[in-house]
Design a protein around this motif. Sequence first.
Motif, PDB file in Angstrom:
ATOM      1  N   SER A   1     -17.550   4.329   4.810  1.00 46.95           N
ATOM      2  CA  SER A   1     -16.781   4.108   6.358  1.00 46.95           C
ATOM      3  C   SER A   1     -16.832   2.589   6.385  1.00 46.95           C
ATOM      4  CB  SER A   1     -17.775   4.742   7.231  1.00 46.95           C
ATOM      5  OG  SER A   1     -17.028   4.345   8.313  1.00 46.95           O
ATOM      6  N   VAL A   2     -15.805   2.149   6.512  1.00 47.14           N
ATOM      7  CA  VAL A   2     -15.614   0.519   6.882  1.00 47.14           C
ATOM      8  C   VAL A   2     -16.387   0.299   8.293  1.00 47.14           C
ATOM      9  CG1 VAL A   2     -13.394   0.384   5.560  1.00 47.14           C
ATOM     10  CG2 VAL A   2     -13.501   1.127   8.148  1.00 47.14           C
ATOM     11  N   LEU A   3     -16.523   1.313   9.054  1.00 45.26           N
ATOM     12  CA  LEU A   3     -17.331   1.160  10.224  1.00 45.26           C
ATOM     13  C   LEU A   3     -18.897   1.142  10.478  1.00 45.26           C
ATOM     14  CD1 LEU A   3     -14.773   2.573  12.820  1.00 45.26           C
ATOM     15  CD2 LEU A   3     -14.991   0.005  12.270  1.00 45.26           C
ATOM     16  N   GLY A   4     -19.310   1.686   9.240  1.00 46.26           N
ATOM     17  CA  GLY A   4     -20.776   1.886   8.846  1.00 46.26           C
ATOM     18  C   GLY A   4     -21.255   3.247   9.276  1.00 46.26           C
ATOM     19  N   ASP A  29      -9.960  11.766   7.801  1.00 47.35           N
ATOM     20  CA  ASP A  29      -9.653  13.133   7.665  1.00 47.35           C
ATOM     21  C   ASP A  29      -9.603  14.094   8.974  1.00 47.35           C
ATOM     22  OD1 ASP A  29     -12.451  12.745   8.050  1.00 47.35           O
ATOM     23  OD2 ASP A  29     -12.944  14.162   6.404  1.00 47.35           O
ATOM     24  N   ALA A  30      -9.659  13.193  10.048  1.00 50.34           N
ATOM     25  CA  ALA A  30      -9.580  13.633  11.515  1.00 50.34           C
ATOM     26  C   ALA A  30      -9.983  15.295  11.773  1.00 50.34           C
ATOM     27  CB  ALA A  30      -8.225  13.406  11.775  1.00 50.34           C
ATOM     28  N   HIS A  31     -11.127  15.406  11.634  1.00 52.83           N
ATOM     29  CA  HIS A  31     -11.836  16.714  12.063  1.00 52.83           C
ATOM     30  C   HIS A  31     -11.170  17.083  13.475  1.00 52.83           C
ATOM     31  CE1 HIS A  31     -14.489  17.526   8.709  1.00 52.83           C
ATOM     32  NE2 HIS A  31     -14.306  16.278   8.717  1.00 52.83           N
ATOM     33  N   ASN A  32     -11.198  16.332  14.481  1.00 53.14           N
ATOM     34  CA  ASN A  32     -10.959  16.682  15.836  1.00 53.14           C
ATOM     35  C   ASN A  32     -10.701  15.190  16.690  1.00 53.14           C
ATOM     36  OD1 ASN A  32     -13.391  15.979  17.298  1.00 53.14           O
ATOM     37  ND2 ASN A  32     -14.256  17.882  16.094  1.00 53.14           N
ATOM     38  N   ARG A  33     -10.138  15.521  17.999  1.00 49.68           N
ATOM     39  CA  ARG A  33      -9.924  14.493  18.542  1.00 49.68           C
ATOM     40  C   ARG A  33     -11.111  13.750  19.397  1.00 49.68           C
ATOM     41  NH1 ARG A  33      -7.187  16.311  24.169  1.00 49.68           N
ATOM     42  NH2 ARG A  33      -9.018  16.970  25.007  1.00 49.68           N
ATOM     43  N   HIS A  34     -12.210  14.300  19.248  1.00 47.13           N
ATOM     44  CA  HIS A  34     -13.547  13.849  19.677  1.00 47.13           C
ATOM     45  C   HIS A  34     -14.343  13.147  18.730  1.00 47.13           C
ATOM     46  CE1 HIS A  34     -12.434  15.778  23.321  1.00 47.13           C
ATOM     47  NE2 HIS A  34     -12.329  16.933  22.940  1.00 47.13           N
ATOM     48  N   THR A  35     -14.772  13.686  17.530  1.00 46.35           N
ATOM     49  CA  THR A  35     -15.403  13.205  16.481  1.00 46.35           C
ATOM     50  C   THR A  35     -14.440  12.847  15.268  1.00 46.35           C
ATOM     51  OG1 THR A  35     -16.330  15.141  15.788  1.00 46.35           O
ATOM     52  CG2 THR A  35     -17.448  14.157  17.344  1.00 46.35           C
ATOM     53  N   ARG A  36     -14.744  11.713  14.661  1.00 45.21           N
ATOM     54  CA  ARG A  36     -13.747  11.444  13.365  1.00 45.21           C
ATOM     55  C   ARG A  36     -12.314  11.741  13.635  1.00 45.21           C
ATOM     56  NH1 ARG A  36     -17.238  14.214   8.672  1.00 45.21           N
ATOM     57  NH2 ARG A  36     -15.335  13.452   7.460  1.00 45.21           N
TER      58      ARG A  36
END
Length: 77
Positions: A1-4, A29-36
């Motif tokens: 992850s580029v953000l760590g 990989d956008a699991h949902n709109r709140h996390t990732r």
Amino acid sequence: SVLGDFGNFCFRTAHWALERGIIHVVSSDAHNRHTRSASFRRVERMLTERYSAQYAEILIRRNPGRIVENRAVVPVE
């Protein structure tokens, strides 16, 4: 992850590759709109501050668009 977000080893590895221009696309990989989520605001801000706005543009917008269009990616110098 580029953000760590996935630890120091992943962070250092991502930046090692970014510094050498061997990454052509930043994605999620956008699991949902709140996390990732698929939001790249934080990533774009970090890439712009640490590298350049042009580099962020290539990795987040230009190259993904070129892949969708079945065109060669723009190399990063």
